[in-house]
Write a protein that holds these residues in place. Structure first.
Motif, PDB file in Angstrom:
ATOM      1  N   HIS A  32       0.817  -1.216   0.000  1.00 48.72           N
ATOM      2  CA  HIS A  32       0.000   0.000   0.000  1.00 48.72           C
ATOM      3  C   HIS A  32       0.854   1.271   0.000  1.00 48.72           C
ATOM      4  N   GLN A 130      -5.934  11.044   0.042  1.00 49.49           N
ATOM      5  CA  GLN A 130      -6.484   9.687   0.166  1.00 49.49           C
ATOM      6  C   GLN A 130      -7.666   9.540  -0.800  1.00 49.49           C
ATOM      7  N   ILE A 132     -11.084   7.206  -1.495  1.00 54.18           N
ATOM      8  CA  ILE A 132     -11.982   6.277  -0.818  1.00 54.18           C
ATOM      9  C   ILE A 132     -13.126   5.947  -1.745  1.00 54.18           C
ATOM     10  N   ASN A 133     -13.770   4.815  -1.472  1.00 50.93           N
ATOM     11  CA  ASN A 133     -14.957   4.414  -2.228  1.00 50.93           C
ATOM     12  C   ASN A 133     -16.113   5.272  -1.751  1.00 50.93           C
ATOM     13  N   THR A 136     -18.923   2.899  -0.039  1.00 44.05           N
ATOM     14  CA  THR A 136     -18.568   2.197   1.199  1.00 44.05           C
ATOM     15  C   THR A 136     -17.736   3.059   2.139  1.00 44.05           C
ATOM     16  N   LEU A 137     -17.211   4.145   1.590  1.00 45.94           N
ATOM     17  CA  LEU A 137     -16.340   5.050   2.365  1.00 45.94           C
ATOM     18  C   LEU A 137     -15.107   4.333   2.884  1.00 45.94           C
ATOM     19  N   ARG A 138     -14.715   3.314   2.196  1.00 45.70           N
ATOM     20  CA  ARG A 138     -13.505   2.596   2.567  1.00 45.70           C
ATOM     21  C   ARG A 138     -12.387   3.020   1.629  1.00 45.70           C
ATOM     22  N   PRO A 139     -11.177   3.222   2.173  1.00 44.92           N
ATOM     23  CA  PRO A 139     -10.065   3.687   1.324  1.00 44.92           C
ATOM     24  C   PRO A 139      -9.668   2.612   0.328  1.00 44.92           C
ATOM     25  N   VAL A 140      -9.428   3.047  -0.891  1.00 46.62           N
ATOM     26  CA  VAL A 140      -8.950   2.146  -1.934  1.00 46.62           C
ATOM     27  C   VAL A 140      -7.428   2.273  -2.084  1.00 46.62           C
TER      28      VAL A 140
END
Length: 789
Positions: A32, A130, A132-133, A136-140
């Motif tokens: 990452h 950053q 994010i999706n 889903t608000l999740r980081p890609v």
């Protein structure tokens, strides 16, 4: 200047990587971590060409400061390889200035600056990005950090820390002597371009000074700059950035340069000859005048020391340097005399005390002048041949004998005659006198050394032509001793001899004194004026003698006192002698020779009655006589009739309440002399304790004879006033009539109660308290007393 700055910015813009083509590409990796910074450029076939990672830092953007456009300034672009372009990803920016100074398009990742940025405020900003999706608000991609660095432009001119500098440099300095260094600072970035590179130049102050372009050190540019010609200089220094090239910004400052003094000028007298005058009467130490050599220098370089180097008055005059005025004060060293010398010539030199060896070539740093001093004639007072005189004379000389002569002369060339006199304040008894013409002092009264051994006289000498011009001299006269006083007993001797004395017994030791003072000291001889059968004198040869008895036993009954004449002689010439008489009392003594009693009168008194007993008896008799006299006086006083005989005789003037009198102002009440001599009463003189309502002329009454009894006289006056309606009651009891209308006691005047005396009851006076007891006794108890009598 504005056009030049715009062109410079365009050139810088061309050389820098354009931020509009920069983007941050995120790739998915196992750890990452972002791999690089990628720029996308479309080719001729329309396909995207992937260029390999550049050599610069992937995580750094560059932004030009002081952007002046109307739109937001584009910084760069963030892009992730997970972005399919369908808007499913959202870009988030955080860190320094995120959301306020820097904003990001959450769909495209474009970063813009919202306002102008000043590199001098902050040179770089650290931000974090950053992706994010969105759903889903999740980081890609993991969060990545990058820096936006602000590129500098030349927007700050050089500035000096002080608007005005002050510096100094010694005069006559060689060319290139450092004066002062000035330093300007530029707020632009010194590590980028020439925006902060400063070059110095001089705008004002040439050709006297120069400045080094790189360091800012100001140096002298002309040789032998003289402070005496010009002392102050103003130099303007310019500092210009961009290496001094055209288009650079500049700032200026002023430097005030002062030339400090060096000793490059010798002292110089303004005149080659100076004339001074002084009276011959000037005392030693008098300032005649001053000389001054001018020096163009200042401070210690102008300090001068004066000295007399030559001339015919080097021993007569001194010169002192006055430090505060740099003058040479010429003073008198010895007394001057116009008749001896009238003109002196001095050679005075002035020299610098601090000489700089560098300037010896300018010549000797000293100068000389000639001072001529003329002595002026003054009418001087007489001068005595001595400062004081001492004369010695014997005390037995005759009146009129000359004891000495004083001499004085007129020091002036005219030589006026002198007149002498004595200051009588120094000879109050007028014992001496002086001949006014020749100064001979002689006696006018006899001298006595025993009264005064020294006489301090003051003789005055004055010129006959100018009597106000006088001189005094002290004359000391010492009186020499002559043996003209006979010796006497040193003290009074109280001598006694015991009745039981034996022959040869010492009863007294005597000594003598003499007012004379012989050179060899005093020597006294003691002897008896005649042979005495009872006593004798034995000389001890030490100025004392002993008195001895010549027989056994003495009796007070026969002789109580003996007189013994003793002759005392001295050994000086002429011999003086005197006879002193000793009084020798005969006393009773104990076995040890201690005196008990010497009173001769005690022999005449009967046995058992001493002097003390007789005195006690006499005192008792005196006391008894005094007691008898006092008793007779008291008895006589009791037999006198009282002033008030009866109730009918009570009148206002004789009531006992007036014993205190009318106060301090009552000087006439009950004057016995006035009562006996009515003719002495002053006319129209009324009492001051009562103010009568009307004035009336007092009636003249015939005077009573001197032997008239006071009681008869008063009764006669009372009768006269009883029948006189105009006579007011001038007595102290009359004051009761003025107590007011509200007095419960009403009036107590005898005038009002005369007609109702029989009907009046005075018993209520006892109820008024102890103050009215006397009235109650006089009025209330009068009837009973009268009845019982």
């Amino acid at each position: 200047m504005i056009i030049q700055q715009v062109l410079l910015l365009l050139l810088l813009w061309g050389y820098l990587p354009h931020p509009c083509y920069a983007e941050m590409l995120f790739r998915r990796t196992t750890d990452h971590q972002p791999k690089g910074f990628v720029s996308r450029v479309s080719g001729s076939d329309g396909k995207a060409l992937h260029r390999q990672k550049r050599g610069w830092m992937w995580n750094q953007f560059f932004l030009l400061e002081e952007y002046t456009g109307s739109d937001y300034q584009y910084v760069g672009k963030l892009h992730s390889d997970q972005d399919k372009g369908d808007g499913s990803l959202k870009y988030i920016l955080s860190g320094d200035g995120a959301g306020t100074l820097f904003i990001i398009d959450e769909k495209t990742g474009d970063i813009h600056a919202t306002r102008r940025i000043d590199r001098e405020e902050k040179a770089f900003y650290t931000l974090r990005a950053q992706a994010i999706n969105r759903r889903t608000l999740r980081p890609v991609e993991p969060e990545s950090e990058f820096v936006i660095k602000i590129h500098d432009i030349n927007d700050n001119e050089p500035t000096f820390p002080e608007e005005t500098y002050t510096a100094s440099v010694p005069e006559m300095s060689v060319v290139g002597t450092s004066v002062v260094q000035v330093t300007a600072t530029d707020a632009d970035d010194p590590s980028y371009g020439n925006s902060a590179r400063v070059i110095y130049s001089i705008l004002q102050g040439q050709p006297y000074f120069s400045v080094e372009p790189e360091t800012g050190i100001i140096r002298t540019a002309l040789p032998n700059m003289n402070r005496e010609n010009r002392e102050q200089y103003q130099v303007v220094i310019q500092a210009k950035d961009m290496g001094g090239q055209m288009g650079g910004l500049s700032g200026t400052t002023m430097v005030n340069i002062t030339l400090t003094d060096v000793n490059d000028n010798p002292p110089r007298f303004p005149q080659s000859t100076i004339h001074l005058r002084i009276p011959e009467s000037s005392p030693v130490g008098t300032a005649i005048g001053s000389v001054k050599a001018t020096d163009a220098d200042t401070g210690k370089n102008a300090e001068v020391e004066y000295r007399i180097t030559d001339g015919d008055g080097t021993d007569m005059f001194d010169i002192v340097t006055q430090k505060d005025t740099q003058e040479g004060i010429i003073t008198v060293r010895k007394p001057l005399d116009y008749e001896t010398r009238r003109l002196y010539t001095l050679k005075v030199e002035a020299e610098n005390t601090h000489v700089d060896p560098r300037f010896y070539y300018l010549g000797p740093f000293k100068d000389t002048t000639i001072v001529k001093i003329s002595v002026e004639d003054v009418d001087e007072p007489p001068v005595f041949s001595r400062s004081s005189y001492l004369f010695e004379v014997h005390e037995d000389i005759e009146v009129g004998t000359i004891i000495g002569t004083v001499m004085a002369r007129d020091p002036d060339s005219a030589s006026s005659p002198i007149r002498f006199s004595l200051d009588r304040h120094t000879d109050l008894d007028r014992i001496f006198n002086i001949h006014s013409g020749n100064g001979s002092i002689y006696t006018s009264k006899p001298l006595d050394r025993e009264i005064s051994q020294w006489h301090n006289l003051s003789v005055i000498a004055a010129e006959i032509n100018n009597p106000k011009d006088t001189t005094r001299v002290s004359v000391y006269v010492r009186i020499l001793d002559v043996n003209d006083n006979a010796p006497q007993f040193a003290i009074f001797y109280d001598t006694f001899v015991c009745e039981n004395a034996r022959a040869g017994q010492l009863i007294q030791t005597i000594s003598a004194v003499d007012k004379d003072d012989p050179l060899g000291g005093q020597k006294f001889f003691f002897s008896l004026a005649a042979v005495n059968p009872n006593f004798t004198v034995q000389d001890n040869e030490d100025n004392t003698a002993r008195i001895l008895t010549r027989r056994n036993g003495f009796s007070r009954h026969e002789i109580s006192t003996y007189l013994l004449p003793v002759v005392i002689s001295d050994n000086d010439y002429p011999i003086q002698s005197s006879t002193g008489t000793l009084t020798i009392r005969v006393c009773t003594c104990d076995t040890r020779g201690n005196m008990q009693s010497c009173n001769a009168e005690a022999l005449l008194l009967p046995a058992g009655l001493s002097t003390g007993a007789l005195i006690a008896i006499l005192l008792c008799i005196i006391i008894l006589l005094v007691i008898v006299v006092l008793f007779a006086a008291l008895k006589r006083q009791r037999k006198k009739e009282p002033l008030i005989l009866s109730k009918e005789d009570i009148r206002d003037n004789i009531v006992s309440y007036n014993d205190e009198g009318g106060g301090e102002e009552d000087t006439q009440a009950f004057d016995i002399g006035t009562l006996r001599n009515p003719a002495a009463i002053e006319d129209k003189k009324l009492r001051r304790d009562i103010i009568p309502e009307t004035l009336f002329i007092p009636r003249r009454t015939p005077s009573a004879p001197d032997n008239t009894d006071v009681r008869d006289f008063i009764n006669q006056r009372l009768k006269e006033h009883d029948v006189d309606p105009s006579a007011p009651p001038y007595d102290s009891l009359a004051t009761y009539a003025y107590e007011g209308n509200d007095s419960i006691a009403e009036s107590l005047s005898s005038l009002e109660s005369a007609t109702t005396e029989g009907d009046q009851n005075y018993d209520y006076l006892r109820e008024w308290g102890p103050r009215f007891n006397k009235l109650a006794e006089m009025y209330g108890g009068g009837e009973s007393d009268k009845d019982t009598s």
